[in-house]
Design a protein around this motif. Structure first.
Motif, short mmCIF file in Angstrom:
data_model
loop_
_atom_site.label_atom_id
_atom_site.label_comp_id
_atom_site.label_asym_id
_atom_site.label_seq_id
_atom_site.Cartn_x
_atom_site.Cartn_y
_atom_site.Cartn_z
N PRO A 163 65.85 -16.64 60.38
CA PRO A 163 64.47 -16.76 60.87
C PRO A 163 64.24 -17.99 61.76
CG PRO A 163 64.43 -16.11 58.59
CD PRO A 163 65.87 -16.43 58.92
N LEU A 164 64.98 -19.08 61.53
CA LEU A 164 64.81 -20.25 62.40
C LEU A 164 65.33 -19.97 63.80
CD1 LEU A 164 65.59 -23.32 60.12
CD2 LEU A 164 63.41 -22.54 61.00
N TYR A 165 66.46 -19.26 63.89
CA TYR A 165 66.96 -18.86 65.22
C TYR A 165 65.94 -17.96 65.92
CZ TYR A 165 71.70 -20.66 64.50
OH TYR A 165 72.78 -21.46 64.30
N ALA A 166 65.37 -17.01 65.17
CA ALA A 166 64.37 -16.11 65.75
C ALA A 166 63.13 -16.88 66.18
CB ALA A 166 64.00 -15.03 64.73
N LEU A 167 62.70 -17.84 65.37
CA LEU A 167 61.53 -18.65 65.72
C LEU A 167 61.79 -19.45 66.99
CD1 LEU A 167 58.72 -19.74 64.99
CD2 LEU A 167 59.89 -21.51 63.66
N PHE A 168 62.97 -20.06 67.10
CA PHE A 168 63.30 -20.82 68.30
C PHE A 168 63.32 -19.91 69.53
CE2 PHE A 168 66.47 -22.18 71.39
CZ PHE A 168 65.92 -23.39 71.77
N GLY A 169 63.98 -18.77 69.40
CA GLY A 169 64.06 -17.83 70.53
C GLY A 169 62.70 -17.33 70.96
N THR A 170 61.86 -16.99 69.99
CA THR A 170 60.52 -16.51 70.28
C THR A 170 59.70 -17.60 70.97
OG1 THR A 170 60.62 -15.04 68.38
CG2 THR A 170 58.44 -15.52 69.28
N GLY A 171 59.79 -18.81 70.44
CA GLY A 171 59.04 -19.91 71.04
C GLY A 171 59.51 -20.23 72.45
N TYR A 172 60.80 -20.23 72.65
CA TYR A 172 61.34 -20.55 73.97
C TYR A 172 61.00 -19.46 74.99
CZ TYR A 172 64.42 -22.76 77.33
OH TYR A 172 64.91 -23.41 78.43
N LEU A 173 61.16 -18.20 74.59
CA LEU A 173 60.82 -17.10 75.49
C LEU A 173 59.31 -17.04 75.76
CD1 LEU A 173 63.21 -14.29 74.23
CD2 LEU A 173 63.37 -15.62 76.35
N GLY A 174 58.52 -17.32 74.72
CA GLY A 174 57.07 -17.34 74.91
C GLY A 174 56.64 -18.44 75.87
N TYR A 175 57.26 -19.60 75.73
CA TYR A 175 56.96 -20.71 76.64
C TYR A 175 57.34 -20.34 78.07
CZ TYR A 175 57.67 -25.10 79.11
OH TYR A 175 57.67 -26.09 80.04
N THR A 176 58.50 -19.73 78.24
CA THR A 176 58.96 -19.34 79.57
C THR A 176 58.02 -18.31 80.19
OG1 THR A 176 61.24 -19.73 78.87
CG2 THR A 176 60.93 -18.43 80.86
N ALA A 177 57.62 -17.33 79.39
CA ALA A 177 56.70 -16.31 79.90
C ALA A 177 55.34 -16.91 80.25
CB ALA A 177 56.53 -15.20 78.85
N ALA A 178 54.85 -17.82 79.41
CA ALA A 178 53.56 -18.44 79.69
C ALA A 178 53.62 -19.29 80.96
CB ALA A 178 53.11 -19.29 78.50
N ARG A 179 54.74 -19.99 81.16
CA ARG A 179 54.90 -20.79 82.39
C ARG A 179 54.92 -19.89 83.61
NH1 ARG A 179 55.25 -26.41 83.33
NH2 ARG A 179 56.48 -25.85 85.12
N ALA A 180 55.67 -18.80 83.54
CA ALA A 180 55.76 -17.88 84.69
C ALA A 180 54.39 -17.26 84.97
CB ALA A 180 56.78 -16.78 84.40
N TRP A 181 53.67 -16.87 83.94
CA TRP A 181 52.35 -16.28 84.11
C TRP A 181 51.39 -17.29 84.73
CZ3 TRP A 181 50.23 -11.77 84.49
CH2 TRP A 181 48.87 -11.62 84.36
N GLY A 182 51.47 -18.54 84.27
CA GLY A 182 50.60 -19.58 84.83
C GLY A 182 50.90 -19.85 86.30
#
Length: 81
Positions: free
Chosen positions: A56-75
């Motif tokens: 779950p920690l790997y999944a949390l890191f991946g989700t957070g990193y991908l979410g940050y990347t998507a939010a940056r691209a959207w912004g």
């Protein structure tokens, strides 16, 4: 750009960790040339350490990193950043 220094340093800090992991292969190759058994033991120890981290920690890191990347691209697409 945000005025918060912690936010500004987050991405470069992650990249520095990745660079360090890649550069660690140089001394590891020297250790392997001098003492293959030591290099094997070090690699096994690191593998054991990484597999001890819960999934779950790997999944949390991946989700957070991908979410940050998507939010940056959207912004950037919207012209907010």
């Amino acid at each position: 750009m945000t005025p918060d220094p912690w936010v500004r340093r987050a991405r470069p800090a992650f990249l520095y960790v990745m660079y360090l992991l890649l550069l660690w292969s140089i001394p590891m190759s020297l250790i392997a040339a001098i003492s293959p058994a030591t290099a094997t033991a070090m690699a096994r120890g690191m593998g054991a350490y990484l597999s001890a981290i819960p999934e779950p920690l790997y999944a949390l890191f991946g989700t957070g990193y991908l979410g940050y990347t998507a939010a940056r691209a959207w912004g950037k697409v919207r012209g907010v950043e």
